[in-house]
Every structure is written in C-alpha cells, then in structure tokens.
Write an enzyme that holds these catalytic residues in place. Structure first.
Site, PDB file in Angstrom:
ATOM      1  N   ASN A 107       0.855  -1.186   0.000  1.00  0.00           N
ATOM      2  CA  ASN A 107       0.000   0.000   0.000  1.00  0.00           C
ATOM      3  C   ASN A 107       0.890   1.234   0.000  1.00  0.00           C
ATOM      4  O   ASN A 107       2.007   1.211   0.525  1.00  0.00           O
ATOM      5  CB  ASN A 107      -0.889   0.030   1.257  1.00  0.00           C
ATOM      6  CG  ASN A 107      -1.788   1.267   1.295  1.00  0.00           C
ATOM      7  OD1 ASN A 107      -2.414   1.607   0.297  1.00  0.00           O
ATOM      8  ND2 ASN A 107      -1.817   1.932   2.427  1.00  0.00           N
ATOM      9  N   HIS A 109       0.924   5.249   1.169  1.00  0.00           N
ATOM     10  CA  HIS A 109       0.217   6.199   2.029  1.00  0.00           C
ATOM     11  C   HIS A 109       0.915   7.555   1.923  1.00  0.00           C
ATOM     12  O   HIS A 109       2.161   7.614   1.969  1.00  0.00           O
ATOM     13  CB  HIS A 109       0.244   5.695   3.481  1.00  0.00           C
ATOM     14  CG  HIS A 109      -0.497   6.586   4.427  1.00  0.00           C
ATOM     15  ND1 HIS A 109      -1.881   6.626   4.462  1.00  0.00           N
ATOM     16  CD2 HIS A 109      -0.061   7.479   5.342  1.00  0.00           C
ATOM     17  CE1 HIS A 109      -2.246   7.520   5.380  1.00  0.00           C
ATOM     18  NE2 HIS A 109      -1.165   8.045   5.917  1.00  0.00           N
TER      19      HIS A 109
END
Ligand code: GRF
Length: 199
Positions: A107, A109
C-alpha cells in the site's frame, strides 16, 4: 516477470505510475487486473486505455468486509497474481485475503508512517493534519499490508519538505509527485525478491 493486481478507488495516478513502470521495464512485471471499489473511478479509464482487465467490486453489495474481501480475492486468485498493490484504494481488506496474500500486498500512504496514518487518515485530511501539527517534513510511505490500517512493515519512504505558506492541496501535490517514483521502486524491489530480506 511478476503478475500484479491493483486495487483502486479514485483517479489512479499511482496505478498510472505502475503501468508506466511495467511498460518501461523498470518493474519486471505485468498488471493483469485492476479492481475498483467505485464504478466511476478514473483509474478504470486508465486500465481500459492499456487493455488491462478491470472490474468494479462495490462494498455495498456485500454483507460484510469478509465477504467483500473474499470476492476481491476470487478475482485476484483467478489471475494468479503474485502481488496486490493498493493504489488509492480506500477500504480495509479483511483478515482472510491479508492472510492468504501475507507479505504480498503493498500500500502507498501519503505521509511518513507510523505518523499520520490509520482509520480516516486518507486524502486531503492527511495533509491538513500534517500542516496543523507544524511538522517541517511530510512524505510518503510504501508498506506491506497487515490486518490493521497503514500498519505493516515499511518498505520505502521519501521525505518531502513542508514549505512556508503551504496549503493542504499544495503539500498533497508535492507528496503525490514523490509517490509516483516511490511506488514503482517498491514494486521493483518486490519483483527482485528484495522485500523478503527486510522481513
Ligand atoms: C494518493 O495520495 C495516495 O497516496 C492515496 O490515494 C491518493 C490518490 O491516489 N493512497 P491515486 O491518484 O488514485 O493513485
């Protein structure tokens, strides 16, 4: 060559950087599937332009997070993906898919985790909070996904200066530009087997 499935919810600029990274050969991989949580995500248009198989799987059609994640996993399993990349994907994946794809979900961020992360910390809100905190730096983080939001082992980070008179939008733009370098670099590390070594 690794097979990559990308989960999206929005504009897809991170998806685009991964597409471009695969096309240039910087990422020794191929995006085999894009799944969007929203039917109107421009990321779907980016996939269509590249003839990448894309589908919409909306959370509201499922009873709960587990069933929703199981549906996503079914689509990913079918393509035999080696890696799942969350790219502007706004929902939390349930433990089932996180366990099946342990250390195979990345992921990105838009802040320097573990600060400024967690439930509700996404989009412009992240940058508003960073500016309110008076930090001199922000940045972006690529991490492995575990069963908590924005919490798994950090793979790469890039610091970005906060400048005088910054607005959340200006800071977001500065961070996003770095995300587009950082994510392909992290996916390349995964493809080269370099992430196992940091675990
Ligand atoms: C980016 O700030 C990214 O860090 C976050 O979602 C935002 C939009 O990403 N995860 P994209 O343009 O949809 O890739």
């Amino acid at each position: 060559m690794i097979k990559i499935a990308v989960l999206v919810s929005g504009g897809g600029t991170n998806l685009q950087s991964l597409i471009d990274g695969c096309k240039s050969g910087f990422i020794p991989g191929e995006i085999v599937l894009v799944v969007s949580s929203k039917p109107d995500a421009y990321a779907l248009e980016r996939a269509r332009k590249e003839n990448i198989e894309a589908s919409v799987i909306e959370k509201k059609l499922f009873k709960n997070e587990e069933e929703y994640s199981a549906e996503i996993q079914k689509a990913v399993d079918k393509k035999k993906a080696d890696l799942i990349c969350l790219a502007g994907f706004l929902l939390k994946l349930a433990p089932n898919i996180v366990r099946t794809y342990k250390n195979k979900i990345l992921n990105i961020h838009p802040a320097l985790l573990p600060e400024f992360g967690g439930p509700g910390m996404y989009g412009i809100r992240v940058h508003e909070t960073v500016l309110k905190s008076g930090q001199k730096y922000s940045g972006c983080t690529v991490h492995l996904v575990d069963e908590e939001f924005d919490h798994g082992p950090i793979v790469l980070q890039k610091r970005v200066p906060v400048e005088a008179g910054d607005t959340p939008v200006k800071l977001a733009e500065r961070v996003l530009k770095e995300e587009h370098e950082l994510y392909p670099a992290a996916v390349r590390m995964f493809a080269m087997g370099e992430i196992e070594q940091i675990l």
